[in-house]
Design an enzyme around this catalytic site. Structure first.
Site, mmCIF file in Angstrom:
data_model
loop_
_atom_site.group_PDB
_atom_site.id
_atom_site.type_symbol
_atom_site.label_atom_id
_atom_site.label_comp_id
_atom_site.label_asym_id
_atom_site.label_seq_id
_atom_site.Cartn_x
_atom_site.Cartn_y
_atom_site.Cartn_z
ATOM 1 N N ARG A 82 6.526 6.055 1.977
ATOM 2 C CA ARG A 82 5.323 6.900 2.026
ATOM 3 C C ARG A 82 4.250 6.137 2.794
ATOM 4 O O ARG A 82 3.897 5.026 2.437
ATOM 5 C CB ARG A 82 4.815 7.197 0.612
ATOM 6 C CG ARG A 82 3.514 7.977 0.598
ATOM 7 C CD ARG A 82 2.936 8.046 -0.787
ATOM 8 N NE ARG A 82 3.641 8.997 -1.634
ATOM 9 C CZ ARG A 82 3.449 10.315 -1.604
ATOM 10 N NH1 ARG A 82 2.596 10.858 -0.770
ATOM 11 N NH2 ARG A 82 4.127 11.096 -2.412
ATOM 12 N N ASP A 107 -2.067 -1.693 -4.121
ATOM 13 C CA ASP A 107 -2.546 -0.543 -4.880
ATOM 14 C C ASP A 107 -1.477 -0.103 -5.882
ATOM 15 O O ASP A 107 -1.527 0.985 -6.419
ATOM 16 C CB ASP A 107 -2.962 0.614 -3.958
ATOM 17 C CG ASP A 107 -1.825 1.127 -3.085
ATOM 18 O OD1 ASP A 107 -0.675 0.642 -3.225
ATOM 19 O OD2 ASP A 107 -2.086 2.035 -2.259
ATOM 20 N N LEU A 142 0.861 -1.191 0.000
ATOM 21 C CA LEU A 142 0.000 0.000 0.000
ATOM 22 C C LEU A 142 0.889 1.230 0.000
ATOM 23 O O LEU A 142 1.679 1.411 0.923
ATOM 24 C CB LEU A 142 -0.841 0.050 1.286
ATOM 25 C CG LEU A 142 -1.995 -0.926 1.446
ATOM 26 C CD1 LEU A 142 -2.600 -0.782 2.839
ATOM 27 C CD2 LEU A 142 -3.059 -0.656 0.385
ATOM 28 N N HIS A 143 0.810 2.058 -1.024
ATOM 29 C CA HIS A 143 1.619 3.282 -0.988
ATOM 30 C C HIS A 143 1.028 4.436 -1.776
ATOM 31 O O HIS A 143 1.584 5.524 -1.788
ATOM 32 C CB HIS A 143 3.034 3.010 -1.509
ATOM 33 C CG HIS A 143 3.103 2.907 -3.009
ATOM 34 N ND1 HIS A 143 2.693 1.792 -3.673
ATOM 35 C CD2 HIS A 143 3.497 3.788 -3.950
ATOM 36 C CE1 HIS A 143 2.863 1.968 -4.982
ATOM 37 N NE2 HIS A 143 3.340 3.185 -5.182
ATOM 38 N N ARG A 144 -0.121 4.206 -2.424
ATOM 39 C CA ARG A 144 -0.648 5.260 -3.287
ATOM 40 C C ARG A 144 -1.150 6.428 -2.427
ATOM 41 O O ARG A 144 -1.829 6.202 -1.418
ATOM 42 C CB ARG A 144 -1.794 4.681 -4.123
ATOM 43 C CG ARG A 144 -1.893 5.281 -5.484
ATOM 44 C CD ARG A 144 -2.491 4.363 -6.482
ATOM 45 N NE ARG A 144 -1.507 3.476 -7.051
ATOM 46 C CZ ARG A 144 -0.524 3.842 -7.868
ATOM 47 N NH1 ARG A 144 -0.392 5.106 -8.227
ATOM 48 N NH2 ARG A 144 0.328 2.959 -8.330
#
Ligand code: UD1
Length: 360
Positions: A239, A279, A204-206
């Site tokens: 992030r 994502d 998950l990083h978006r």
């Protein structure tokens, strides 16, 4: 004017896309240099990919680093302008949809340097994604557009790009996957977390997911629901790391958080997994070729071919738990479709076109 090809890279997803093109251009005897903008700079976000992929280290490192979109892109443009003026390349090549890509496109176009985009034509039609802006601007400015899928060719044609400039070449990132598959090795992580049965991999990083506290809370609850069914490994992108830590997700006994992994370790882990929840863009493509079910936590994808010809499915926080349960209850097939030309030869097709273009 030299006959130099300058590859501009900078962020993690660029490196597996550039590697087969650099290697194929070398086989054709073309002069080339690699520029690294420094968008990603941690060892496990950048240098490990050069080692894992046996990609020559960058000839020029601009050391730009992180910043807001405007700050980061502007710093890259300033440094790239100087680099292009010094090197006077015959062709600049860029990859994917990151800020390093669009920065190079803007500079090359304004200096009148010929410019090629690898992975042209992907569209999510979602303008809240910075990558969509980068893709559209880069394609609009490109002289040569290398597409990975038939739908990408159609998008470019619809946007009025001259068909002579569009080349459907397949997917160089899949060249990299096929070339290194025999070296994939997720065993260190599997042993570290004692994963002796089925497990899933989560990324998950978006920004749309991890930067919005409300959205992230829903996602965390959804991932907890998946972890109730199957142990999960979660390599944590810088992030969102702090927010994910604060959310308490890593305290779930079935959630195993780890630092970002190199290419061979990460894909080894994915190849051995029962499923992936992500994502990311590129992982949708890699799971498709590996035949691993992929549940993409996004409302849209710029890679629909991974749904029509692959293992990908778009899910919401509300639907992911049920989709994972159904997948775990179904035996996986031994064969699966793969999109056209994702065959390991995209780099060679690109090199032939580039060589002809430079000769012409
Ligand atoms: C970028 C790409 C995204 C891609 C992702 C893959 C853009 C607009 N986005 O997003 O499409 O999926 O890379 O990783 O280009 N940071 C570190 N170490 C690093 C790099 C970044 O700690 O080596 C941290 C910094 O706090 C930075 C943040 O991560 O501010 C975000 O980095 P940035 O390159 O701006 O965007 P990504 O989210 O990595």
């Amino acid at each position: 004017m030299s006959d130099l090809v300058l590859h501009v890279t900078g962020a993690r997803p660029n490196f597996p896309k550039a590697a087969p093109v650099v290697k194929a251009l070398a086989r054709h005897g073309l002069a080339q240099k690699i520029v690294h903008t420094g968008q990603h700079y941690d060892d496990n976000m950048s240098a490990v990919f050069f080692r894992d992929l046996e990609l020559p280290y960058p000839d020029i490192n601009l050391g730009i680093g992180s910043g807001s979109h405007a700050v980061q892109t502007a710093k890259m443009m300033t440094a790239l302008e100087e680099t292009f003026e010094q090197e006077r390349p015959a062709l600049v090549m860029v990859y994917g949809d990151v800020n390093s890509t669009v920065a190079a496109a803007l500079v090359a176009a304004k200096l009148g340097v010929r410019f090629a985009h690898v992975e042209a034509g992907l569209r999510s039609f979602d303008w809240t994604m910075p990558e969509e802006i980068n893709r559209v601007v880069t394609d609009r400015l490109s002289d040569l557009l290398f597409a990975t899928s038939v739908d990408a060719v159609a998008h470019l044609a619809r946007e009025g790009v001259d068909p002579d400039r569009i080349h459907f070449v397949g997917n160089p990132m899949i060249d990299t996957l096929l070339a290194h598959r025999h070296r994939f090795d997720g065993s260190r992580v599997v042993q570290e977390f004692g994963l002796d049965g089925a497990y899933g991999v989560v990324t998950l990083h978006r920004p749309g997911n991890v930067d919005e506290p409300g959205v992230l809370a829903e996602l965390v609850a959804a991932v907890r629901g998946v972890a109730d069914q199957v142990p999960l490994v979660l390599p944590v992108h810088p992030r969102g790391r702090a927010r994910l830590e604060e959310s308490g997700l890593f305290e779930h006994p079935n959630v195993h958080a780890t630092d970002p992994l190199g290419y061979l370790e990460f894909l080894g882990l994915v190849a051995g997994s029962a499923l992936v929840v992500t994502d990311s863009g590129g992982i949708q493509e890699e799971t498709t070729v590996l035949g691993v079910p992929c549940f993409t936590l996004r409302p849209n994808t710029e890679r629909p071919v991974t749904i029509t010809d692959g293992t990908n499915m778009l899910v919401t926080p509300a639907s992911v738990g049920g989709a994972v349960a159904a997948s775990l209850a179904t035996e996986r097939g031994t064969t699966w479709p793969v999109p056209p030309l994702w065959d390991g030869s995209a780099g060679e097709r690109i090199a032939r076109i580039v060589a002809a273009e430079l000769a012409g």
